[in-house]
Design a protein around this motif. Structure first.
Motif, PDB file in Angstrom:
ATOM      1  N   THR A   4       0.910  -1.269  -0.037  1.00  0.00           N
ATOM      2  CA  THR A   4      -0.083   0.049  -0.052  1.00  0.00           C
ATOM      3  C   THR A   4       0.776   1.402   0.049  1.00  0.00           C
ATOM      4  N   SER A   5       2.210   0.933   0.063  1.00  0.00           N
ATOM      5  CA  SER A   5       3.157   2.280   0.078  1.00  0.00           C
ATOM      6  C   SER A   5       4.425   1.846  -0.525  1.00  0.00           C
ATOM      7  N   ILE A   6       5.097   2.793  -1.038  1.00  0.00           N
ATOM      8  CA  ILE A   6       6.573   2.587  -1.480  1.00  0.00           C
ATOM      9  C   ILE A   6       7.178   1.750  -0.330  1.00  0.00           C
ATOM     10  N   ALA A   7       6.992   2.163   0.936  1.00  0.00           N
ATOM     11  CA  ALA A   7       8.056   1.283   1.971  1.00  0.00           C
ATOM     12  C   ALA A   7       7.436  -0.085   2.012  1.00  0.00           C
ATOM     13  N   MET A  59      13.298   4.816  -7.827  1.00  0.00           N
ATOM     14  CA  MET A  59      13.158   3.858  -6.686  1.00  0.00           C
ATOM     15  C   MET A  59      14.439   3.565  -5.910  1.00  0.00           C
ATOM     16  N   GLU A  60      15.498   3.583  -6.607  1.00  0.00           N
ATOM     17  CA  GLU A  60      17.015   3.719  -6.034  1.00  0.00           C
ATOM     18  C   GLU A  60      17.238   4.784  -4.947  1.00  0.00           C
ATOM     19  N   THR A  61      16.481   6.009  -5.419  1.00  0.00           N
ATOM     20  CA  THR A  61      16.617   7.059  -4.746  1.00  0.00           C
ATOM     21  C   THR A  61      15.864   6.938  -3.360  1.00  0.00           C
ATOM     22  N   LEU A  62      14.771   6.257  -3.411  1.00  0.00           N
ATOM     23  CA  LEU A  62      13.796   6.227  -2.203  1.00  0.00           C
ATOM     24  C   LEU A  62      14.264   4.802  -1.460  1.00  0.00           C
ATOM     25  N   GLY A  63      15.384   4.196  -1.937  1.00  0.00           N
ATOM     26  CA  GLY A  63      15.915   2.838  -1.168  1.00  0.00           C
ATOM     27  C   GLY A  63      15.113   1.831  -1.282  1.00  0.00           C
ATOM     28  N   VAL A  64      14.509   1.624  -2.495  1.00  0.00           N
ATOM     29  CA  VAL A  64      13.865   0.279  -2.924  1.00  0.00           C
ATOM     30  C   VAL A  64      14.844  -0.560  -3.266  1.00  0.00           C
ATOM     31  N   ASP A  65      15.037  -1.756  -3.095  1.00  0.00           N
ATOM     32  CA  ASP A  65      15.615  -3.030  -3.772  1.00  0.00           C
ATOM     33  C   ASP A  65      14.734  -3.681  -4.662  1.00  0.00           C
ATOM     34  N   PHE A  66      15.031  -3.716  -5.934  1.00  0.00           N
ATOM     35  CA  PHE A  66      14.189  -4.569  -6.892  1.00  0.00           C
ATOM     36  C   PHE A  66      14.710  -5.186  -8.223  1.00  0.00           C
ATOM     37  N   GLU A  67      14.112  -5.999  -8.801  1.00  0.00           N
ATOM     38  CA  GLU A  67      14.591  -6.761 -10.008  1.00  0.00           C
ATOM     39  C   GLU A  67      14.053  -6.039 -11.168  1.00  0.00           C
ATOM     40  N   ARG A  68      14.549  -5.280 -12.001  1.00  0.00           N
ATOM     41  CA  ARG A  68      13.925  -4.720 -13.163  1.00  0.00           C
ATOM     42  C   ARG A  68      13.203  -5.644 -14.284  1.00  0.00           C
ATOM     43  N   ARG A  69      12.268  -5.439 -14.565  1.00  0.00           N
ATOM     44  CA  ARG A  69      11.623  -5.930 -15.985  1.00  0.00           C
ATOM     45  C   ARG A  69      10.937  -4.917 -16.639  1.00  0.00           C
ATOM     46  N   ASN A  70      11.094  -5.425 -18.000  1.00  0.00           N
ATOM     47  CA  ASN A  70      10.673  -4.416 -19.171  1.00  0.00           C
ATOM     48  C   ASN A  70       9.595  -5.357 -20.111  1.00  0.00           C
ATOM     49  N   GLY A  71       8.734  -4.357 -20.779  1.00  0.00           N
ATOM     50  CA  GLY A  71       7.695  -5.067 -21.582  1.00  0.00           C
ATOM     51  C   GLY A  71       6.652  -3.898 -21.811  1.00  0.00           C
ATOM     52  N   GLY A  72       5.828  -4.119 -22.845  1.00  0.00           N
ATOM     53  CA  GLY A  72       4.658  -3.372 -23.075  1.00  0.00           C
ATOM     54  C   GLY A  72       3.646  -3.251 -21.905  1.00  0.00           C
ATOM     55  N   TRP A  73       2.973  -2.255 -21.830  1.00  0.00           N
ATOM     56  CA  TRP A  73       2.052  -1.817 -20.554  1.00  0.00           C
ATOM     57  C   TRP A  73       1.263  -2.959 -20.346  1.00  0.00           C
ATOM     58  N   THR A  74       0.484  -3.456 -21.449  1.00  0.00           N
ATOM     59  CA  THR A  74      -0.488  -4.415 -21.605  1.00  0.00           C
ATOM     60  C   THR A  74      -0.123  -5.804 -21.171  1.00  0.00           C
ATOM     61  N   ASP A  75       1.129  -6.126 -21.667  1.00  0.00           N
ATOM     62  CA  ASP A  75       1.973  -7.363 -21.167  1.00  0.00           C
ATOM     63  C   ASP A  75       2.132  -7.223 -19.781  1.00  0.00           C
ATOM     64  N   LEU A  76       2.831  -6.285 -19.138  1.00  0.00           N
ATOM     65  CA  LEU A  76       3.157  -6.148 -17.640  1.00  0.00           C
ATOM     66  C   LEU A  76       1.817  -6.430 -16.954  1.00  0.00           C
ATOM     67  N   GLY A  77       0.704  -5.542 -17.503  1.00  0.00           N
ATOM     68  CA  GLY A  77      -0.342  -5.875 -16.480  1.00  0.00           C
ATOM     69  C   GLY A  77      -0.734  -7.269 -16.568  1.00  0.00           C
ATOM     70  N   GLU A  95       7.631  13.383   1.965  1.00  0.00           N
ATOM     71  CA  GLU A  95       9.140  13.130   2.113  1.00  0.00           C
ATOM     72  C   GLU A  95       9.704  12.447   0.810  1.00  0.00           C
ATOM     73  N   GLU A  96       9.061  11.500   0.169  1.00  0.00           N
ATOM     74  CA  GLU A  96       9.368  10.888  -1.037  1.00  0.00           C
ATOM     75  C   GLU A  96       9.321  11.707  -2.061  1.00  0.00           C
ATOM     76  N   ARG A  97       8.162  12.355  -2.258  1.00  0.00           N
ATOM     77  CA  ARG A  97       8.025  13.216  -3.399  1.00  0.00           C
ATOM     78  C   ARG A  97       9.265  14.517  -3.191  1.00  0.00           C
ATOM     79  N   ALA A  98       9.224  14.904  -2.069  1.00  0.00           N
ATOM     80  CA  ALA A  98      10.634  15.966  -1.852  1.00  0.00           C
ATOM     81  C   ALA A  98      11.821  15.287  -2.394  1.00  0.00           C
ATOM     82  N   LYS A  99      12.027  14.143  -2.069  1.00  0.00           N
ATOM     83  CA  LYS A  99      13.414  13.441  -2.648  1.00  0.00           C
ATOM     84  C   LYS A  99      13.542  13.312  -4.272  1.00  0.00           C
ATOM     85  N   ILE A 100      12.489  13.153  -4.668  1.00  0.00           N
ATOM     86  CA  ILE A 100      12.379  13.275  -6.304  1.00  0.00           C
ATOM     87  C   ILE A 100      12.418  14.398  -6.786  1.00  0.00           C
TER      88      ILE A 100
END
Length: 329
Positions: free
Chosen positions: A135-138, A163-181, A220-225
């Motif tokens: 429900t949140s970035i955190a 996301m990196e600026t906000l401290g999120v650790d993630f695996e990156r995935r790419n694709g068209g929006w419909t496919d990702l949905g 706070e997150e928006r201010a950082k971005i």
């Protein structure tokens, strides 16, 4: 003269003027057909771009249509080389392309892509399934699989860095929006990070099919971005999606239509006239076009203007465009 809306009478006059313009203007050098570089299907660029391509083609009596592409970065390259007559980009990728840091052609300064007309702002937003509990970035777990859209798109260029600026650790995935949905629904992704005009067709489709959370940034997150990236404050209106009960805090980047700088001025001016003379028709194509207004010409501080486009905005919107911001051979 600046104006925010047009009366029905003005719209009718503008439409008549457009038809007359298309018939009487010297068409020397006009292409027999044109394409508009958009992005992947399921995203706002594809819906918006295909719509205005068809509108311009119909009004000017030539063949025109949208082309599926990798988004703003690729569109800058396609328009610069002339492989696409028109395209759409955001100001961040436009600036990188002019500086020669577009990843599609590193070192190439793409200065043959000119500003055509303002489109809308691209909000950055995050979507997850309600069942995920995010429900949140955190709440995004370490190692989360996040879909960032097509490779080289505005979202893929900037959202991972955010996301990196906000401290999120993630695996990156790419694709068209419909496919990702579809991948989100199937549990193959934890989150989709959208950068697209709202409402994003893929998000609208998702909320019809399942329960989702549209996640806003904290103050706070928006201010950082805002401090780290070329974006502005933005709120996604509550009536954008049925899922939202209140406006969602976000950031955004302006989008502009672009034209190959060597296209005839009369052709580009005629195309701009079709798009900018009747906002109701554009909103009928996509709601994001509510910002496709003449007074937003000043949101471009990056690209040189195509001479035909500059002429239209000077004559119809009182645009004070410096001479050194208008392309010349």
């Amino acid at each position: 003269m600046k104006y925010a809306a047009m009366t029905g009478t003005f719209v009718a006059v503008a439409m008549i003027a457009t038809a007359a313009f298309a018939q009487d203007e010297d068409r020397t050098g006009w292409p027999e057909s044109f394409t508009v570089g958009t992005a992947s299907q399921g995203g706002t660029y594809f819906a918006y771009g295909s719509g205005w391509a068809n509108l311009v083609g119909d009004e000017l009596g030539i063949s025109g249509g949208g082309e599926v592409t990798g988004g703003p970065m690729q569109n800058m390259a396609l328009v610069h080389t002339g492989d696409a007559q028109f395209g759409m980009t955001t100001m961040g990728p436009a600036a990188e392309s002019l500086a020669g840091t577009n990843p599609i052609a590193p070192g190439l300064q793409m200065d043959k892509a000119c500003a055509m007309f303002p489109m809308y702002q691209t909000p950055f937003s995050v979507t997850a399934l309600t069942s995920s509990g995010i429900t949140s970035i955190a709440d995004i777990p370490a190692g989360a699989k996040i879909g960032f859209g097509p490779a080289g798109s505005t979202s893929d260029t900037y959202f991972p860095r955010m996301m990196e600026t906000l401290g999120v650790d993630f695996e990156r995935r790419n694709g068209g929006w419909t496919d990702l949905g579809g991948q989100l629904q199937d549990g193959l992704l934890d989150v989709i990070a959208f950068a697209a005009g709202v409402p994003v067709p893929a998000v609208s489709q998702l909320e019809v099919q399942t329960d989702i959370n549209i996640i806003e940034f904290t103050e706070e997150e928006r201010a950082k971005i805002l401090e780290a990236f070329p974006v502005s404050e933005f709120e996604i209106a509550a009536n954008t999606y049925s899922t939202l009960e209140d406006p969602a805090r976000s950031v955004s980047m302006w989008n502009f239509a672009i034209a190959n700088c060597d296209l005839p001025a009369s052709f580009v001016k005629a195309a701009v006239e079709v798009v900018m003379s009747d906002n109701d028709r554009m909103v009928g194509i996509h709601k994001a076009a509510r910002s496709t207004l003449p007074e937003n010409w000043d949101k471009n501080a990056v690209l040189k203007w195509h001479p035909g486009a500059a002429e239209w905005f000077q004559e119809n919107a009182g645009a004070d465009i410096p001479a050194d911001m208008i392309y010349s051979n």
